[in-house]
Design a protein around this motif. Structure first.
Motif, PDB file in Angstrom:
ATOM      1  N   LYS A 113       1.389  -5.269   9.299  1.00 46.11           N
ATOM      2  CA  LYS A 113       2.142  -6.673   9.726  1.00 46.11           C
ATOM      3  C   LYS A 113       1.137  -7.677  10.285  1.00 46.11           C
ATOM      4  O   LYS A 113       1.445  -8.726  10.379  1.00 46.11           O
ATOM      5  N   SER A 114       0.301  -7.210  11.060  1.00 47.85           N
ATOM      6  CA  SER A 114      -0.601  -8.040  11.775  1.00 47.85           C
ATOM      7  C   SER A 114      -1.926  -8.173  11.252  1.00 47.85           C
ATOM      8  O   SER A 114      -3.036  -8.948  11.879  1.00 47.85           O
ATOM      9  N   ILE A 115      -2.295  -7.895   9.915  1.00 44.36           N
ATOM     10  CA  ILE A 115      -3.386  -8.094   9.426  1.00 44.36           C
ATOM     11  C   ILE A 115      -3.358  -9.178   8.098  1.00 44.36           C
ATOM     12  O   ILE A 115      -2.218  -9.432   7.619  1.00 44.36           O
ATOM     13  N   GLY A 171       7.719 -10.768  -5.781  1.00 42.34           N
ATOM     14  CA  GLY A 171       8.475  -9.484  -5.965  1.00 42.34           C
ATOM     15  C   GLY A 171       9.465  -9.316  -4.966  1.00 42.34           C
ATOM     16  O   GLY A 171      10.176  -8.560  -5.271  1.00 42.34           O
ATOM     17  N   ILE A 172       9.756 -10.034  -3.683  1.00 40.48           N
ATOM     18  CA  ILE A 172      10.638  -9.783  -2.764  1.00 40.48           C
ATOM     19  C   ILE A 172      12.106 -10.035  -3.625  1.00 40.48           C
ATOM     20  O   ILE A 172      12.826  -9.584  -2.874  1.00 40.48           O
ATOM     21  N   ILE A 173      12.027 -10.766  -4.455  1.00 44.94           N
ATOM     22  CA  ILE A 173      13.320 -10.965  -5.267  1.00 44.94           C
ATOM     23  C   ILE A 173      14.211  -9.769  -5.618  1.00 44.94           C
ATOM     24  O   ILE A 173      15.287  -9.808  -5.792  1.00 44.94           O
ATOM     25  N   GLU A 174      13.324  -8.565  -5.910  1.00 47.16           N
ATOM     26  CA  GLU A 174      13.993  -7.403  -6.251  1.00 47.16           C
ATOM     27  C   GLU A 174      14.357  -6.565  -5.197  1.00 47.16           C
ATOM     28  O   GLU A 174      14.577  -5.582  -5.331  1.00 47.16           O
ATOM     29  N   LEU A 233      -1.935 -14.788  -3.857  1.00 41.70           N
ATOM     30  CA  LEU A 233      -1.045 -13.801  -2.864  1.00 41.70           C
ATOM     31  C   LEU A 233       0.549 -14.053  -3.680  1.00 41.70           C
ATOM     32  O   LEU A 233       1.458 -13.177  -3.650  1.00 41.70           O
ATOM     33  N   ILE A 234       0.872 -15.228  -4.113  1.00 40.12           N
ATOM     34  CA  ILE A 234       2.168 -15.577  -4.750  1.00 40.12           C
ATOM     35  C   ILE A 234       2.921 -14.663  -5.775  1.00 40.12           C
ATOM     36  O   ILE A 234       3.756 -14.240  -5.495  1.00 40.12           O
ATOM     37  N   PRO A 235       2.015 -14.452  -6.772  1.00 41.64           N
ATOM     38  CA  PRO A 235       2.970 -13.627  -8.020  1.00 41.64           C
ATOM     39  C   PRO A 235       3.351 -12.165  -7.164  1.00 41.64           C
ATOM     40  O   PRO A 235       4.447 -11.754  -7.647  1.00 41.64           O
ATOM     41  N   ALA A 236       2.580 -11.616  -6.501  1.00 43.10           N
ATOM     42  CA  ALA A 236       3.064 -10.195  -5.930  1.00 43.10           C
ATOM     43  C   ALA A 236       3.953 -10.542  -4.651  1.00 43.10           C
ATOM     44  O   ALA A 236       5.116  -9.732  -4.703  1.00 43.10           O
ATOM     45  N   SER A 285       5.598  -6.414   2.835  1.00 41.79           N
ATOM     46  CA  SER A 285       4.444  -6.562   3.742  1.00 41.79           C
ATOM     47  C   SER A 285       4.241  -7.678   3.816  1.00 41.79           C
ATOM     48  O   SER A 285       3.977  -8.161   5.114  1.00 41.79           O
ATOM     49  N   ALA A 286       3.889  -8.641   2.772  1.00 41.43           N
ATOM     50  CA  ALA A 286       3.585  -9.992   2.815  1.00 41.43           C
ATOM     51  C   ALA A 286       4.620 -10.774   3.760  1.00 41.43           C
ATOM     52  O   ALA A 286       4.094 -11.669   4.688  1.00 41.43           O
ATOM     53  N   MET A 287       5.841 -10.672   3.711  1.00 44.39           N
ATOM     54  CA  MET A 287       6.966 -11.190   4.430  1.00 44.39           C
ATOM     55  C   MET A 287       6.660 -10.893   5.921  1.00 44.39           C
ATOM     56  O   MET A 287       6.741 -11.685   6.852  1.00 44.39           O
ATOM     57  N   PHE A 288       6.261  -9.534   6.146  1.00 45.29           N
ATOM     58  CA  PHE A 288       6.353  -9.151   7.679  1.00 45.29           C
ATOM     59  C   PHE A 288       5.202  -9.759   8.071  1.00 45.29           C
ATOM     60  O   PHE A 288       4.861 -10.427   9.364  1.00 45.29           O
ATOM     61  N   VAL A 289       3.912  -9.886   7.524  1.00 47.34           N
ATOM     62  CA  VAL A 289       2.749 -10.584   7.877  1.00 47.34           C
ATOM     63  C   VAL A 289       2.828 -12.194   8.147  1.00 47.34           C
ATOM     64  O   VAL A 289       2.495 -12.541   9.133  1.00 47.34           O
TER      65      VAL A 289
END
Lengths: 116, 238
Positions: B134-136, A71-74, A65-68, B155-159
């Motif tokens: 967010k909750s999955i 992307g928060i960096i952008e 999951l880390i590579p995608a 979305s990863a951050m929200f999750v």
């Protein structure tokens, strides 16, 4: 292990073919998951090779999951603009669902037990 | 100084190298912190990767391309989630219908509430589209968000935030509410806080953990199948 990996990739490919053939909006790995689940239901047990490959791959899921995620960096400006709204939305919806889910579950369990 | 690093950052496996190193460091730190929910290996790994990329002045696109090997494994690993789903579904078959109904109603409620609040507070469309997952569990969330036109990283951050906070406040809140059944508690943890909630539920009891894992899998799969269909339907209606 290798046979298990082949299973997974073939089920993903099968999902991908369905997506293309029927123009479905569902992501192909998700369809692959659903088809593999149905396959396991029909088979009634999990083949050894799949157990092995999943015991290797699933603990590594966070790594994939880390590579995608990076992307928060952008998206710094977006986070700055919507940060407060995000915090409120996440906290309120989470608290509210912890408050209602237990009662919903108890309600539906009792309702269906009465009927049967 | 930066010229000296060009062979490193231009190395085709540069992204794979720093991602595995960052994740490994994350795992070590997580275990040292006694598995604190905020210090998830993926969170530490991501922060370390972002830091490294900024310091070395590598464009995100370059990093992403040289770490694509890892990203590509997300597909088969997501398919493999069918295995725990099958194991859990078999265990709690008798309650499948109430579980499905609660997942549908409860899941829809939390998504509508979160997106509604964002909309009221004037958030961006991209933020709105990254919220429903967010909750999955993160892999499904990112794949689905990409599909419906949101930002997967967001979305990863929200999750992760939902999972970390849910894992911390879920059990104490339900204890206050007087919920005693471990099945109900676990189910709520899995539905609201996915894998992190499930890890916390397992600390309560095996039953609590099993219900949580089942709720998490079903919420993930149902969201992944229904959300893109609903979004397509909305788009066609507009």
């Amino acid at each position: 292990m290798l046979v298990g990996l082949l299973y997974l990739i073939l089920f993903q490919l099968f999902g991908h073919m369905m997506v293309v053939a029927f123009g479905l909006p569902i992501p192909s790995p998700v369809l692959g998951l659903v088809f593999l689940f149905i396959f396991l239901l029909i088979k009634g047990h999990i083949p050894e090779s799949l157990l092995t490959v999943s015991s290797v791959l699933l603990p590594l899921l966070p790594l994939f999951l880390i590579p995608a995620s990076a992307g928060i960096i952008e998206h710094g400006p977006l986070l700055e603009k919507d940060g407060l709204a995000i915090a409120v939305a996440l906290l309120v919806s989470l608290t509210a669902s912890i408050l209602i889910t237990p009662y919903l579950f108890i309600f539906f369990t009792r309702l269906l037990r009465k009927q049967s | 100084m930066m010229e000296l690093l060009t062979p490193v950052t231009g190395f085709p496996l540069f992204g794979v190298l720093i991602t595995i190193a960052a994740f490994y460091a994350g795992q070590k730190l997580y275990l040292k912190s006694n598995r604190h929910p905020v210090l998830q290996p993926v969170v530490i790994g991501m922060v370390v990767v972002v830091g490294t990329v900024i310091v070395l002045q590598v464009p995100y696109e370059t990093y992403y391309q040289s770490s694509y090997l890892l990203h590509a494994m997300l597909g088969p690993a997501t398919v493999a989630l069918a295995i725990p789903l099958f194991q859990n579904a078999r265990r709690i078959r008798s309650l499948l219908l109430p579980i499905l109904l609660t997942v549908l109603v409860g899941g829809t409620f939390t998504v509508l509430l979160a997106v509604g609040i964002l909309w009221l507070l004037g958030a961006d469309t991209a933020t709105l589209l990254s919220m429903p997952t967010k909750s999955i569990t993160t892999p499904i969330a990112m794949i689905v968000t990409e599909q419906i036109g949101g930002i997967p990283a967001l979305s990863a951050m929200f999750v992760l935030l939902t999972g970390a906070i849910g894992a911390m406040i879920g059990i104490p809140m339900m204890n206050r509410m007087g919920i005693q059944d471990d099945g109900v508690k676990g189910f709520t943890m899995g539905l609201t806080a996915h894998a992190l909630g499930t890890a916390r539920a397992l600390e309560e009891s095996k039953e609590c953990g099993a219900f949580s894992a089942l709720a998490m899998s079903l919420t993930g799969v149902l969201t992944a199948v229904l959300l893109p269909l609903i979004m397509q339907w909305i788009h066609q209606g507009l």
